[in-house]
Design a protein around this motif. Sequence first.
Motif, short mmCIF file in Angstrom:
data_model
loop_
_atom_site.label_atom_id
_atom_site.label_comp_id
_atom_site.label_asym_id
_atom_site.label_seq_id
_atom_site.Cartn_x
_atom_site.Cartn_y
_atom_site.Cartn_z
N LEU A 30 0.83 -1.21 0.00
CA LEU A 30 0.00 0.00 0.00
C LEU A 30 0.86 1.26 0.00
CD1 LEU A 30 -2.85 -1.07 2.44
CD2 LEU A 30 -2.97 -0.84 -0.06
N TRP A 31 1.99 1.23 0.70
CA TRP A 31 2.89 2.38 0.71
C TRP A 31 3.48 2.61 -0.68
CZ3 TRP A 31 8.38 2.56 0.29
CH2 TRP A 31 8.92 3.81 0.53
N LEU A 32 3.91 1.54 -1.34
CA LEU A 32 4.49 1.66 -2.68
C LEU A 32 3.45 2.04 -3.72
CD1 LEU A 32 6.93 -1.38 -2.74
CD2 LEU A 32 7.52 1.04 -2.59
N ALA A 33 2.20 1.69 -3.50
CA ALA A 33 1.13 1.99 -4.44
C ALA A 33 0.52 3.36 -4.16
CB ALA A 33 0.06 0.92 -4.38
N GLY A 34 1.25 4.23 -3.47
CA GLY A 34 0.77 5.56 -3.11
C GLY A 34 0.08 6.30 -4.23
N PRO A 35 0.61 6.30 -5.49
CA PRO A 35 -0.05 7.03 -6.57
C PRO A 35 -1.44 6.52 -6.90
CG PRO A 35 2.22 6.56 -7.15
CD PRO A 35 1.92 5.81 -5.87
N LEU A 36 -1.82 5.34 -6.41
CA LEU A 36 -3.15 4.83 -6.72
C LEU A 36 -4.22 5.38 -5.78
CD1 LEU A 36 -2.28 1.10 -7.42
CD2 LEU A 36 -2.58 2.95 -9.05
N ARG A 37 -3.79 6.09 -4.72
CA ARG A 37 -4.76 6.62 -3.78
C ARG A 37 -5.71 7.57 -4.47
NH1 ARG A 37 -0.84 8.90 0.25
NH2 ARG A 37 0.66 7.82 -0.98
N GLY A 38 -6.97 7.47 -4.17
CA GLY A 38 -7.96 8.39 -4.72
C GLY A 38 -8.50 7.97 -6.08
N VAL A 39 -8.09 6.84 -6.62
CA VAL A 39 -8.55 6.42 -7.94
C VAL A 39 -10.06 6.26 -7.98
CG1 VAL A 39 -8.48 4.56 -9.63
CG2 VAL A 39 -6.37 5.34 -8.57
N ILE A 52 -3.23 16.47 -7.71
CA ILE A 52 -1.90 16.44 -8.35
C ILE A 52 -1.00 17.48 -7.71
CG2 ILE A 52 -0.65 16.88 -10.50
CD1 ILE A 52 -3.20 15.76 -11.95
N TYR A 53 -1.51 18.70 -7.49
CA TYR A 53 -0.72 19.79 -6.91
C TYR A 53 -0.20 19.42 -5.52
CZ TYR A 53 0.72 24.42 -5.39
OH TYR A 53 1.45 25.49 -4.92
N PHE A 54 -1.07 18.83 -4.69
CA PHE A 54 -0.70 18.55 -3.31
C PHE A 54 -0.04 17.20 -3.08
CE2 PHE A 54 -3.83 21.93 -2.64
CZ PHE A 54 -3.12 22.75 -1.80
N THR A 55 -0.27 16.23 -3.96
CA THR A 55 0.28 14.89 -3.71
C THR A 55 1.15 14.34 -4.84
OG1 THR A 55 -1.56 13.63 -4.67
CG2 THR A 55 -1.78 14.32 -2.34
N GLY A 56 1.09 14.94 -6.02
CA GLY A 56 1.83 14.37 -7.15
C GLY A 56 1.21 13.07 -7.63
N THR A 57 -0.08 12.85 -7.33
CA THR A 57 -0.79 11.66 -7.78
C THR A 57 -2.09 12.07 -8.45
OG1 THR A 57 -2.03 11.36 -5.71
CG2 THR A 57 0.13 10.30 -5.84
N SER A 58 -2.58 11.22 -9.32
CA SER A 58 -3.80 11.50 -10.07
C SER A 58 -4.94 10.61 -9.61
CB SER A 58 -3.55 11.24 -11.57
OG SER A 58 -4.76 11.30 -12.29
N ARG A 59 -6.14 11.16 -9.58
CA ARG A 59 -7.33 10.37 -9.26
C ARG A 59 -7.57 9.29 -10.30
NH1 ARG A 59 -12.04 14.67 -7.58
NH2 ARG A 59 -11.11 15.28 -5.62
N ARG A 60 -7.12 9.54 -11.51
CA ARG A 60 -7.33 8.59 -12.60
C ARG A 60 -6.46 7.34 -12.44
NH1 ARG A 60 -7.28 13.60 -15.18
NH2 ARG A 60 -9.20 14.02 -16.29
N GLY A 61 -5.47 7.43 -11.58
CA GLY A 61 -4.54 6.32 -11.43
C GLY A 61 -3.43 6.36 -12.47
#
Length: 172
Positions: A30-39, A52-61
Amino acid sequence: MSERRISWGLVIGAGVIAGLLLVACVGVFLWLAGPLRGVGGDSRFESNGAQIYFTGTSRRGTLVTAEMGPGMGKMRGSRLSCASCHGPDGRGGEIQMMMRVIEVPDIRYETLTSEEHGDHGEEHEAYTEASIRRAITEGVEPSGESLAWPMPRWSMSDEDLDDLMNFLRTLD
């Protein structure tokens, strides 16, 4: 102690150890899959651009990465974000990075697109929508000169970049 008690003790002990290892493995995954959060749309951010601005991750995955300066390699989202340096309001300021104090610019859309930009009233060619996108993805100013080394070169889908640009317009 009887052999039967020792056998059950070993079985229970092995089960506890196996359970702890399983929990640890799930935690690391789960820690390594951090970018998948919020998908799934379950996010504390009002938009994908804000996420994206606050976490560097996308809701789209979709993958969002940052290419750092020479020899520093790529970083995946959640370890680095726009807000890490430019702050929650986009106004920038001074940050400590790699044992130096670095002056980080104000990236609010209104500031970037004005003729005067920077804390010292330095003049530059105003950014446009296209040149802001280039600054984010290629690390270049409107004149084509490279931005300072701490600015990552972000890689993301066109849709995610659109969302990020829309969020930058909301920074006040």
